[in-house]
Design a protein around this motif. Structure first.
Motif: not given
Length: 474
Positions: A258-277, A279-285
């Motif tokens: 929150e105090f730093e500058t820097g660069y961001v690289v957009p990530l278009s790789a189908g990322w998800n945080d497995l932090g809830s059921w 998101t598990i549903w989203q990543e299960t067939p």
């Protein structure tokens, strides 16, 4: 190839296992559980980073999980790794500071990638390309973060603000960083189109992050430096000094970004945080009705629902469900609205207050030599199924309140009782009298499976006196 051409992953394996209960629990949190495939998220992370050409990882985890982490590293064939143990978790800033201090003594220009162990990535080739783009920027002394284009207003993620919408995946400077905004702010950020989710991936040289921590989080850095200076070897692990517990409990986002500058690289790789059921549903067939089934599970007239049984002997059938997660394990069942994430934590708190073992402990107890599971427990008796890995050896021990009967089901067992030693094979048994010093070992090449019957006045796991232990447990 120079040392700065390689990226050293710093894999963070913290967490208390509440958001994906009952599969994830404190005794075995989600990063070590099978959630979306055969391997655990931790193992998927290891393979993904190895396939991307990264160097051997540095793993930071709680001391309680050291043998689980080591076993899963071995299963993936990871070599040359380092496992650093925290006695008490102090959030991500302290963990990153420890990794940076550890690296500074060897190579200040080492590229380091902070990677949580519980993320999902669908397109690993695109992920590797994003790392390569970030590495080219980080080598110039910049802090690089990776951002995901949001598809909803999410209050559980950090947001990265750009000066204009990201039209491609080219690295660009970000304006500011906001961690976990309220819903109204998140909705405005998503609507404006100039914000990305922070994927929790940070790339930098050790020197660059050391300087940032020195400026913005000197107390965290000082505690980390002392913890590394007073670290000790424990078998193949590095136990960090107790001074780390004095570090302020801050995320890297709050402490530095929150105090730093820097660069961001957009990530278009189908990322998800497995932090809830959800998101598990989203990543299960899922089928055409949006139903995902795992294990012996069937759905009848259901929509947008997750049905999961982790026990092959327990079937789950959903009828007329909508937006529901029904999760079944051998000793617990969760039925919840898929949209409810915080409610799962409340369920765990409710179970904990009720004194239920299921709140934090799995029925299967992991040990460095293998595992055991209680099959039956009654007044003055307990029946366990025990599995000892090839080469595994329990401590030389005795019990004050119980006797034990062992029946070998599969494999070979070397049994020590007092001063005698014998080799047992399938269908043979042995009796361990109360108070007798004894040991069990597997000298074979296949797992040793046995049934243990305990009888006595007290059957708790703390009724044990250890005289010798190859795993350096007290």
């Amino acid at each position: 190839m120079t040392s700065t051409d390689l990226i050293t992953p710093v894999i963070l394996c913290g967490g208390n296992g509440t958001r994906l209960w009952p599969v994830s629990r404190k005794s075995r949190p989600k990063q070590f559980c099978s959630l979306t495939g055969e391997g655990s998220p931790f193992q998927d992370t290891l393979r993904r980073l190895e396939d991307a050409g990264c160097a051997a990882p540095m793993v930071i985890t709680h001391a309680d999980y050291r043998f689980i982490a080591a076993d899963q590293l071995a299963e993936t064939g990871s070599k040359g790794h380092a496992i650093l143990l925290e006695a008490e978790g102090r959030n991500t800033a302290a963990s990153v500071a420890v990794a940076v201090v550890h690296a500074m003594s060897e190579d200040p220009e080492r590229l380091m990638l902070v990677a949580p162990a519980d993320h999902f990535v669908a397109d690993e080739l695109q992920f590797a390309a994003a790392l390569g783009a970030g590495a080219r920027v980080a080598r110039n002394g910049e802090i690089v973060i990776f951002g995901v284009r949001p598809d909803r207003a999410e209050t559980g993620y950090g947001y990265i603000e750009l000066d204009s919408p990201a039209a491609d995946d080219t690295a660009r400077r970000f304006l500011r960083f906001t961690e976990k905004p309220d819903l109204a702010t998140a909705e405005a950020m998503v609507a404006g189109g100039c914000h990305l989710w922070n994927a929790g991936l940070f790339l930098f040289t050790a020197r660059r992050m050391h300087a940032a921590l020195s400026r913005h989080a000197p107390k965290v850095l000082a505690a980390a430096e002392q913890a590394v200076a007073t670290a000790s070897r424990d078998l193949d692990f590095v136990r960090l000094g107790e001074t780390l517990a004095a570090a302020p409990s801050l995320s890297l986002d709050h402490a530095v970004m929150e105090f730093e500058t820097g660069y961001v690289v957009p990530l278009s790789a189908g990322w998800n945080d497995l932090g809830s059921w959800r998101t598990i549903w989203q990543e299960t067939p899922r089928d055409a009705a949006g139903v995902a089934c795992t294990g012996p599970a069937k759905a009848i007239d259901c929509t947008d629902t997750l049905l999961r049984s982790d026990d092959p002997d327990i079937a789950v059938i959903g009828v007329g469900l909508k937006n529901i997660a029904a999760i079944v394990t051998r000793d617990a069942v969760l039925v919840a609205d898929l949209s409810t994430a915080q409610g799962v934590r409340e369920a765990v708190d409710t179970a904990r207050r009720a004194g239920w073992k299921q709140a934090e402990q799995h029925r299967r107890d992991e040990r460095p030599w293998g595992h055991f599971e209680t099959l039956s427990l009654g007044r003055r008796y307990q029946v366990k199924s025990i599995v000892v890995k090839p080469g595994g050896r329990l401590s030389l021990q005795s019990h004050m309140h119980r006797a034990e009967h062992w029946v070998i089901v599969e494999g070979s067992a070397k049994v020590t009782i007092g001063r005698s030693e014998k080799l047992l094979s399938e269908n043979q048994s042995v009796y361990i009298p109360l108070g007798e010093i004894h040991r069990l070992a597997n000298p074979g090449k296949v797992p040793l499976r046995m049934i243990e019957v305990q009888t006595g006045s007290y059957l708790g796991e703390d009724d044990i006196i250890r005289y010798e232990d190859i795993y350096a447990r007290n």
